[in-house]
Design a protein around this motif. Structure first.
Motif, PDB file in Angstrom:
ATOM      1  N   THR A   1       0.869  -1.186   0.000  1.00  0.00           N
ATOM      2  CA  THR A   1       0.000   0.000   0.000  1.00  0.00           C
ATOM      3  C   THR A   1       0.899   1.226   0.000  1.00  0.00           C
ATOM      4  OG1 THR A   1      -0.097  -0.337   2.380  1.00  0.00           O
ATOM      5  CG2 THR A   1      -2.092  -0.789   1.147  1.00  0.00           C
ATOM      6  N   SER A   2       0.411   2.265  -0.627  1.00  0.00           N
ATOM      7  CA  SER A   2       1.163   3.507  -0.667  1.00  0.00           C
ATOM      8  C   SER A   2       1.452   3.907   0.773  1.00  0.00           C
ATOM      9  CB  SER A   2       0.312   4.547  -1.384  1.00  0.00           C
ATOM     10  OG  SER A   2       0.787   5.820  -1.073  1.00  0.00           O
ATOM     11  N   ARG A   3       2.733   4.127   1.097  1.00  0.00           N
ATOM     12  CA  ARG A   3       3.097   4.236   2.512  1.00  0.00           C
ATOM     13  C   ARG A   3       2.464   5.424   3.228  1.00  0.00           C
ATOM     14  NH1 ARG A   3       6.730   8.320   2.366  1.00  0.00           N
ATOM     15  NH2 ARG A   3       8.084   8.291   0.551  1.00  0.00           N
TER      16      ARG A   3
ATOM     17  N   LYS B   1      -0.477   6.405   3.058  1.00  0.00           N
ATOM     18  CA  LYS B   1      -1.875   6.165   3.444  1.00  0.00           C
ATOM     19  C   LYS B   1      -1.947   5.354   4.722  1.00  0.00           C
ATOM     20  CE  LYS B   1      -3.871   6.057  -1.169  1.00  0.00           C
ATOM     21  NZ  LYS B   1      -3.715   4.997  -2.155  1.00  0.00           N
TER      22      LYS B   1
ATOM     23  N   GLU C   1       9.182   4.746  -2.545  1.00  0.00           N
ATOM     24  CA  GLU C   1       7.859   4.114  -2.414  1.00  0.00           C
ATOM     25  C   GLU C   1       7.910   2.645  -2.831  1.00  0.00           C
ATOM     26  OE1 GLU C   1       5.202   6.585  -4.691  1.00  0.00           O
ATOM     27  OE2 GLU C   1       4.986   7.983  -3.017  1.00  0.00           O
TER      28      GLU C   1
ATOM     29  N   HIS D   1       5.779   0.373  -2.704  1.00  0.00           N
ATOM     30  CA  HIS D   1       4.599  -0.251  -3.323  1.00  0.00           C
ATOM     31  C   HIS D   1       4.749  -0.321  -4.841  1.00  0.00           C
ATOM     32  CE1 HIS D   1       3.132   3.904  -4.026  1.00  0.00           C
ATOM     33  NE2 HIS D   1       2.491   3.364  -5.028  1.00  0.00           N
ATOM     34  N   ARG D   2       5.603   0.524  -5.407  1.00  0.00           N
ATOM     35  CA  ARG D   2       5.825   0.456  -6.861  1.00  0.00           C
ATOM     36  C   ARG D   2       6.483  -0.865  -7.249  1.00  0.00           C
ATOM     37  NH1 ARG D   2       5.961   5.989  -9.185  1.00  0.00           N
ATOM     38  NH2 ARG D   2       5.235   7.324  -7.493  1.00  0.00           N
TER      39      ARG D   2
END
Ligand code: ARG
Length: 581
Positions: A442-444, A446, A520, A522-523
């Motif tokens: 998950t996008s960190r 958030k 990031e 999540h990428r």
């Protein structure tokens, strides 16, 4: 070998632009992956004004000038986009070149850069909470990715190991000689949870009993002035807590070692100099008996500038001073080019103030980048901050246990014939992996909700899905075991599913560079998930072992490169890639 098709295609389009209009030499070709072809360039739209031509016309001129080679087709679409199709042999060449290299031909774009990463940073004598879990997992992934790209990574575990609370705790332990907190005195409970419990009892006593409060204050003075008996107990508390943290680190398979620990106490001897320097630079001022730095930008709710407190009226130093010392140390002594603080979003103001003060003091050379890699709160399935029913924050051990239990059930259902020992070890590795993957995918920035059932599922964008995808490819490759390395024929034709997979595999290095730039993780997760799905599509459309040569060799090479990519990608996330599941 250049590091990706994206880079080769970008170079081809840049040459085309320069040939179409020499005045545009050096312009960014703006090449991105595309849905309509392999890649797309929006350069003509961006450069039309500079070129003095309508975008469609400029695009057509560029298209006419792009030399054949890596690109098989260049087509103008819409108001002036270029849709770019890579030549089949270029895709195969890349597969062949990368699969043969142990480093997969990944770029080393971070080489020569020293990056200090401050992560995990739990507090001594306190349970680690889910915020520390996030920091530990995100920080560890960044450490792995940056190192993979050649950075010289220095890990720093900024343990909360100093402060007046230790005076209270040590005094309490002294007065309760029967209280058990050393690992060899405890049955089952960890030293940190025992110490956490005893600290809370000490705190209650402190509030209720003025006599104890006075003795605790005297103990703080003893600690700060280095009284040997007090320091000895403090050392032991730190060692017991660190040993308990280490058990979690081992279970999480993170890179942190005791050598990476540089807790708050490490900076004690530097604090006076920090305050002195800031005062002499005119950055710090005396206000109400304390030494503070007032922000030039940040104001509080009352409209007054927010202060960093460097030295309290009673002469004590705190969290603010220590963090100024970390920054100064990391620049001057660790020679960092980039300094990352992987800490939850609630500390954003603190890090803005610290960076501002350091900048004003001239401690931050312009080439040094300081980033607060912040992350949101972990929520329970009810959307509220994650807690147990009793309202306590959940301990990390129990959280991992829950995930492993759930994974055990999923594994048993998926593969009932596994022997119990193998099932147990797979459950541990997928359960822990599931927690890490949920965190990283998950996008960190958030908040994310901790939903064990979703985490351990083997479908959708989960850790289990990827581990299972890897195990499936490993099984395919086992059937070709013992064969010589497949030979790739670049002249063979390229099925659309082979093309999609080949392009996906080629973007691994671009993705890692993107993670290094944006910090990031999540990428990387999204990339691996998309790649695993591209493999599934490929495997459904293209028989591998039964195909005639040269197809068989080319397809086996795709399988091998996919396996190597997933294995390496999972390793960079700090996850195991099981050969069998
Ligand atoms: N120990 C702190 C906490 O639990 C985190 C420390 C983060 N690192 C730092 N340099 N301030 O909140």
């Amino acid at each position: 070998m250049t590091s990706s098709l994206l880079i080769e295609v970008s170079a081809a389009v840049a040459d085309g632009i320069a040939a179409a209009d020499p005045a545009l030499t050096g312009a960014d070709p703006l090449v991105r992956p595309s849905e309509r072809a392999d890649f797309q360039s929006g350069a003509a739209l961006a450069l039309a004004r500079r070129a003095g031509r309508p975008p469609g016309e400029l695009a057509a001129r560029v298209a006419a000038q792009v030399r054949p080679g890596v690109l098989a087709d260049v087509r103008v679409s819409g108001p002036g986009f270029l849709e770019l199709t890579v030549a089949a042999d270029a895709v195969w060449r890349r597969v062949a070149g990368r699969v043969a290299r142990p480093d997969l031909g990944l770029p080393r774009g971070e080489a020569g850069r020293r990056v200090v990463i401050d992560y995990s940073a739990p507090n001594i004598a306190k349970e680690m909470h889910v915020g520390h879990l996030r920091s530990t997992i995100i920080g560890d992934c960044l450490a792995r990715v940056l190192a993979r790209l050649g950075a010289d990574v220095v890990r720093q575990n900024h343990l909360g190991d100093w402060g007046t609370q230790f005076g209270m705790l040590i005094q309490y332990l002294d007065e309760q000689p029967g209280a058990a907190w050393r690992h060899d005195e405890l049955a089952g409970e960890s030293s940190v949870s025992a110490l956490d419990r005893l600290y809370r009892a000490a705190r209650a006593r402190f509030d209720a009993d003025p006599g104890f409060a006075g003795r605790s204050r005297a103990r703080v003075v003893a600690l700060q002035s280095g009284d040997p008996a007090t320091i000895a107990v403090w050392r032991e508390i730190v060692a017991e807590s660190e040993a308990a943290f280490r058990q979690l680190y081992d279970r999480l398979d993170v890179l942190l070692t005791p050598a990476d620990s540089a807790g708050e106490s490490f900076y004690n001897e530097r604090l006076a100099a920090v305050v002195d320097e800031l005062t002499r630079a005119g950055v710090a001022v005396v206000s109400d008996g304390a030494v503070v730095v007032f922000s030039a930008h940040e104001v509080g709710p009352d409209g007054a500038p927010v202060p960093l407190i460097l030295r309290k009226g009673d002469g004590g130093y705190g969290y603010d001073t220590t963090d100024l010392a970390t920054l100064r140390y990391r620049v001057r002594e660790l020679h960092a080019d980039r300094i990352l603080y992987v800490v939850d979003a609630r500390q954003a103001l603190h890090f803005r103030l610290v960076a501002e003060a350091a900048r004003r003091a001239g401690w931050l050379p312009s080439g040094v980048e300081v980033v607060h890699v912040s992350f949101g709160t972990v929520l329970g399935p009810d959307g509220r901050p994650f807690r147990t029913r009793a309202g306590d924050t959940v301990t990390l051990g129990s959280l991992l246990d829950a995930a492993v239990d759930r994974a055990r059930a999923v594994v048993a259902e998926k593969n009932p014939s596994l022997d119990p020992a193998a099932a147990d070890s797979i459950a541990e590795l997928t359960g822990v992996g599931a927690v890490k993957y949920a965190e990283l995918s998950t996008s960190r920035t958030k908040d994310y909700s901790f939903d064990v059932d979703r985490m351990v599922s083997f479908t959708g964008n989960t850790g289990g899905y990827l581990q299972y995808a890897y195990a499936r490819i490993a099984a395919i490759l086992r059937r070709a075991e013992g064969e010589p390395a497949p030979v790739v024929d670049p002249a063979a034709d390229l099925h659309p599913a082979e093309r999609a997979l080949g392009l996906a595999l080629d973007a691994f290095g671009d993705t890692l560079a993107d993670v290094a730039a944006t910090l990031e993780p999540h990428r990387l997760c999204t990339y691996l998930y998309d790649t695993a799905r591209a493999f599934t599509d490929f495997y459904e459309a293209c028989p591998v072992l039964t195909a005639p040569e040269p197809r068989r060799g080319n397809r086996l090479a795709l399988c091998r490169l996919t396996a190597a990519t997933l294995r390496e990608g999972l390793a960079l996330l700090g996850m195991a890639a099981p050969e069998r599941m």
